[in-house]
Design an enzyme around this catalytic site. Structure first.
Site, short mmCIF file in Angstrom:
data_model
loop_
_atom_site.label_atom_id
_atom_site.label_comp_id
_atom_site.label_asym_id
_atom_site.label_seq_id
_atom_site.Cartn_x
_atom_site.Cartn_y
_atom_site.Cartn_z
N ARG A 233 0.85 -1.20 0.00
CA ARG A 233 0.00 0.00 0.00
C ARG A 233 0.88 1.25 0.00
NH1 ARG A 233 -4.52 0.62 -1.96
NH2 ARG A 233 -5.33 -1.15 -0.79
N ARG B 186 1.77 -5.57 -11.11
CA ARG B 186 2.21 -5.09 -9.77
C ARG B 186 2.35 -6.23 -8.77
NH1 ARG B 186 -2.99 -2.08 -6.89
NH2 ARG B 186 -4.49 -3.79 -7.12
N HIS C 100 0.56 4.19 -10.53
CA HIS C 100 -0.39 4.52 -9.45
C HIS C 100 0.36 5.12 -8.25
CE1 HIS C 100 -3.55 3.93 -6.47
NE2 HIS C 100 -4.34 3.38 -7.35
N ASP D 207 -12.17 10.17 -6.43
CA ASP D 207 -11.66 9.07 -7.27
C ASP D 207 -12.08 9.38 -8.71
OD1 ASP D 207 -11.87 5.40 -7.05
OD2 ASP D 207 -10.72 6.76 -8.36
N GLU E 18 -1.94 9.89 -10.91
CA GLU E 18 -1.45 8.75 -11.70
C GLU E 18 -1.46 9.07 -13.20
OE1 GLU E 18 -4.02 5.47 -10.53
OE2 GLU E 18 -4.37 6.52 -8.61
O1 TA6 Z 1 -6.53 4.73 -8.71
C1 TA6 Z 1 -7.66 4.80 -7.86
C2 TA6 Z 1 -8.23 3.41 -7.66
O2 TA6 Z 1 -8.66 2.86 -8.88
C3 TA6 Z 1 -9.34 3.47 -6.61
O3 TA6 Z 1 -10.60 3.18 -7.19
C4 TA6 Z 1 -8.92 2.44 -5.57
O4 TA6 Z 1 -9.42 1.17 -5.90
C5 TA6 Z 1 -7.40 2.51 -5.72
O5 TA6 Z 1 -7.21 2.54 -7.13
C6 TA6 Z 1 -6.62 1.45 -5.00
O6 TA6 Z 1 -6.79 0.21 -5.62
P1 TA6 Z 1 -6.06 -1.07 -4.94
O7 TA6 Z 1 -6.45 -2.22 -5.80
O8 TA6 Z 1 -4.58 -0.79 -4.96
O9 TA6 Z 1 -6.58 -1.11 -3.53
#
Ligand code: TA6
Length: 303
Positions: free
Chosen positions: A74, A100, A170, A214, A273
């Site tokens: 995270r 990833r 991301h 978001d 991102e």
């Molecule tokens: O980039 C934003 C997003 O698509 C949110 O909707 C949220 O799901 C975030 O990515 C994190 O996703 P993850 O799969 O890393 O928890």
């Protein structure tokens, strides 16, 4: 399967590039040069730290992060590829693709004449992804670490049919307080609001945060700036090969429900991102390639 000692023998550079296995059992490459420090996990080629000399890291990692094989940490800069978000038809496929979650290989490590360090990595073809991704493609990452951080993602279509790719870097940026941050450069861009069921709106003025946010901004090719008055800096984001930008902060309720983010982590992070997402996914003809580039620069505010 690589070993840390083998990687250091092949790619280590004394005093500049060192491979370690950390306390979580993750294999990392640590970069220290005259301009910056950085740390990258080979799992997911996930950048976890980048700090220009004299600066705090521009990259945020949750202090509740879970370090597990096959799972993204995270924070940092996870690579979403070869789709962004949920798979278009399969709910059992991993969100944001599989790049990833998998172990990348080092291709080269170079100390550049300007004092920066360039790492090249490749996502090797993996057992068990044929069902996820029945296409003959290759994905490479080139990172240049210095007073700027440049990250290029290069997708090659090695097959004889066109292939559609969605992706994003991301990146979780470290900020002082989400309530005081603003994001400039997306004014006038249309966006898909994922908090409001995909409604489409147009950004009026700078972006401020006061709730879960978001959004996938479209027609976004200009530089974006994260203005952080608390840490007294601006993070400049310049990109090529991307016309969509994702902006995300989960806010309190969502963050509290995420065991690897924690109740107050959300106040110190914002995701901006560079992407090829939504209307901006890319169709690669057979034999072609697509490069998505981003360059981060941190500028301190003069007091
Ligand atoms: O980039 C934003 C997003 O698509 C949110 O909707 C949220 O799901 C975030 O990515 C994190 O996703 P993850 O799969 O890393 O928890």
């Amino acid at each position: 399967m690589h070993s840390v000692s083998g990687l250091n023998q092949c790619y280590g550079i004394a005093g500049q590039v060192n491979f370690i296995r950390d306390a979580h059992g993750f294999d990392l490459v640590e970069v220290t040069n005259a301009q910056a420090t950085a740390r990258l996990a080979l799992q997911g080629a996930q950048l976890l730290h980048w700090a220009p000399v004299g600066q705090q890291s521009a990259i945020w990692v949750s202090d509740q992060a879970i370090y597990a094989p096959g799972k993204p940490v995270r924070g940092g800069a996870p690579v979403c590829w070869p789709w962004f978000g949920p798979h278009e038809s399969r709910t059992d496929f991993p969100a944001h693709g599989f790049a990833r979650n998998q172990l990348w290989e080092i291709v080269s490590v170079v100390a550049l004449p300007d004092g920066s360090t360039q790492l090249s990595l490749r996502l090797p073809g993996q057992e068990g992804t044929a069902e996820l991704w029945p296409h003959d493609t290759a994905l490479d990452m080139e990172l240049t670490i210095g007073k700027h951080l440049k990250v290029d993602l290069v997708t090659r279509n090695l097959g004889d049919q066109p292939v559609t790719v969605g992706q994003a870097l991301h990146t979780y940026f470290h900020i002082g307080d989400i309530r005081q941050v603003s994001i400039l450069g997306l004014e006038g861009c249309p966006y898909v609001d994922k908090v409001r069921h995909g409604e489409r709106h147009v950004q009026a003025g700078e972006i401020r945060f006061e709730q879960e946010t978001d959004r996938i901004y479209l027609d976004s090719t200009r530089d974006v700036v994260i203005h952080d008055p608390v840490l007294g800096r601006r993070i400049h984001i310049a990109k090529k090969g991307s016309a969509s930008t994702v902006v995300w902060n989960p806010w309190l309720e969502k963050a509290t429900a995420m065991k690897d983010l924690g109740a107050d982590g959300y106040t110190h992070m914002v995701c901006v991102e560079n992407a090829n997402a939504a209307d901006d996914v890319r169709i690669l003809p057979a034999g072609s390639s697509h490069r998505m580039e981003v360059c981060y620069t941190v500028a301190m505010e003069t007091p």
